[in-house]
Design an enzyme around this catalytic site. Structure first.
Site, mmCIF file in Angstrom:
data_model
loop_
_atom_site.group_PDB
_atom_site.id
_atom_site.type_symbol
_atom_site.label_atom_id
_atom_site.label_comp_id
_atom_site.label_asym_id
_atom_site.label_seq_id
_atom_site.Cartn_x
_atom_site.Cartn_y
_atom_site.Cartn_z
ATOM 1 N N TYR A 1 13.232 -13.626 21.058
ATOM 2 C CA TYR A 1 13.652 -12.243 20.824
ATOM 3 C C TYR A 1 12.591 -11.499 19.999
ATOM 4 C CZ TYR A 1 16.533 -8.459 18.848
ATOM 5 O OH TYR A 1 17.029 -7.247 18.449
ATOM 6 N N LYS B 1 10.012 -8.452 21.228
ATOM 7 C CA LYS B 1 9.990 -7.163 20.526
ATOM 8 C C LYS B 1 8.553 -6.824 20.111
ATOM 9 C CE LYS B 1 14.355 -5.764 20.341
ATOM 10 N NZ LYS B 1 14.746 -4.569 21.131
#
Lengths: 335, 335
Positions: free
Chosen positions: B149, B153
């Protein structure tokens, strides 16, 4: 031991392949095969070695297939250069981003988790209005790339770190310094003059230096760069010990240092062939590059920078003589 | 003025849409339409507003089409959450990486260069054996994500910076702090307890805190987070003034501070519903997170953190009461 070198017909890729063939083993395992994947065919000396197999074509199309071939190790060097990516955004996305992703997914789906060395670049560093670049960048300097090339290198660094964390590859990223002296023709990259101001005078040709003599930059010889890539490959996972990329050692030199070394090795006449003629476009790009780099983590692994720029000039001359014996000349020395 | 919110039916997306509808204009331009792209339909109050248009489906499939619709501005919030990406690697690649790339390429090919706010996360920061995390991360702390994650990002931050440099979008990235108090059910994310230890006691339910009371973390209320996203959108390019991402302001609090605020606002009985029961897995993950954050660049734009955690608790209670008037309860308050 079966290895893949992407960009294996290029300047560094071919040199790496020759070094590995001469060494005969990697991590104390005998070397049976090296696949050289590139858009062009490797040179004749490589193709004639029975351990070499050439795969010619775009990497993005070959990647999924290569993933399933059970390589023990990979040197992923294939890349469009900085100037090409600035001129053609889609080429950069395809050659530097999509091809790496396809290769990583190929290995992930095949499940054999090869050891993988990725050649990133000092181009990941760049100045920003909010974050000025320190005079000497180090392993932990915040990378803020100012080109698509640098952006894609940094993106691939992080993808490789995450694929490694998940066990899909055993990835290690080395950030290469500007490699000089490159043989062949000027390639239109803004950094091209770092080789041109040595290569052309040695070949009896006039060279133009587009920046001031005070400009400083970290450089590395082709031989030391290849040594670095092999050492990073052979380092144990524990010794590598980080998800973050590491700089390869570089020699921080000014253009003035480079020309003094040229004079020392090849005489005043060679040095006099360099003419300073400022090119605003190139000078502005170069002003955004690191003036120097340090590489504490690579040094902790035992890697060293070249000891002097004069040694780098001598290495280039020795390479040229070796190639000349093989039928080439100082002028025509290409891939 | 026509806006797109990806993840527009989610907790923050819906709240952002309501704030924009109430404001009625963005950058002093009247707001005519907001397209909410999400995998699920937005709630009834949003769909009933004539300015809202819902597009339901996977973003990666919708992205190219959305690119060509001539949006003036985009809030790109759609994302699979951290725990989902750790459990399903391909879901993370598709939802957080491929969809952003497809959206950016859609805008690039359409050529209208919308203003785009991307919600990144404090999850880009993580410790590494070679680079320990400082106690307080700031805009220029080296991001070394420790999850897929966080990796995706960070990758999207850099892609957006490069597409912005080339003029394909006018992109700005805000790194969100942990948003609390989130309504609804615990979502399985390791950070879920930062909402649970307030939300459940207020609803009369026992909550388990899996980490020690000394654990510190930067948090932000939903209202301040939405204010931050709008302010970053409305900042002029010059005021934004950097290719790098910026932290949104956060309130650095310990679990002990949070529970003291709960007691202050809702009494001893509420606070007594929280039981400490260490969960090694969660405690280990949380130990790798920043204990605090600073946001000098966002503060220079005039953005502020919540002033106290008690205010955050009061904000949650007020939101619940508003929803209860609309027919929901403290217990069932979801999307």
């Amino acid at each position: 031991m079966k290895l893949l070198i992407t960009g294996g017909a290029g300047f560094l890729g071919a040199r790496l392949a020759r070094a590995l063939l001469a060494k005969g083993s990697v991590c104390a395992q005998p070397l049976h095969k090296i696949v050289l994947a590139d858009q062009v065919r490797p040179s004749a000396d490589l193709v004639s070695d029975p351990r070499i197999e050439a795969r010619t074509g775009a990497l993005v199309a070959q990647a999924a297939g290569l993933g399933g071939e059970g390589f023990d190790g990979v040197f992923h060097l294939a890349s469009a250069v900085s100037a090409e990516c600035e001129a053609d955004f889609e080429l950069g996305l395809r050659s530097n981003l999509d091809s790496t992703r396809a290769l990583l997914d190929g290995f992930r789906l095949a499940g054999n988790a090869p050891r993988l060395v990725f050649s990133s670049s000092i181009a990941v560093y760049g100045p920003d209005p909010a974050v000025p670049l320190p005079p000497i960048v180090t392993d932990t300097t915040l990378p803020l790339p100012q080109t698509s090339y640098g952006t894609h290198k940094l993106v691939c660094e992080h993808l490789i770190a995450d694929y490694t964390r998940k066990g899909y590859v055993d990835g290690r990223t080395a950030r290469l310094m500007t490699v000089t002296v490159r043989p062949g023709q000027p390639n239109g990259a803004a950094s091209s003059f770092f080789s041109g101001i040595i290569r052309e005078p040695l070949a009896g040709i006039e060279a133009i230096c587009p920046v001031a003599a005070e400009v400083s930059h970290p450089v590395s010889s082709p031989a030391r760069t290849v040594e670095g890539l092999i050492a990073i490959y052979e380092a144990s996972r524990d010794a590598f010990n980080s998800r973050s990329a590491m700089n390869l050692p570089g020699l921080n030199v000014t253009v003035r240092d480079m020309l003094a070394a040229l004079e020392q090795v090849a005489g005043k006449a060679a040095c006099a062939r360099v003419r300073f003629e400022r090119d605003e476009r190139i000078a502005r790009i170069v002003a955004g590059w690191p003036a120097g780099a340090s590489a504490p983590r690579a040094r902790a692994l035992g890697l060293k920078a070249d000891t002097s720029f004069a040694d780098i000039v001598r290495q280039y001359i020795a390479d040229c003589e070796q190639q000349a014996n093989a039928g080439e000349t100082l002028k025509g020395l290409g891939r």
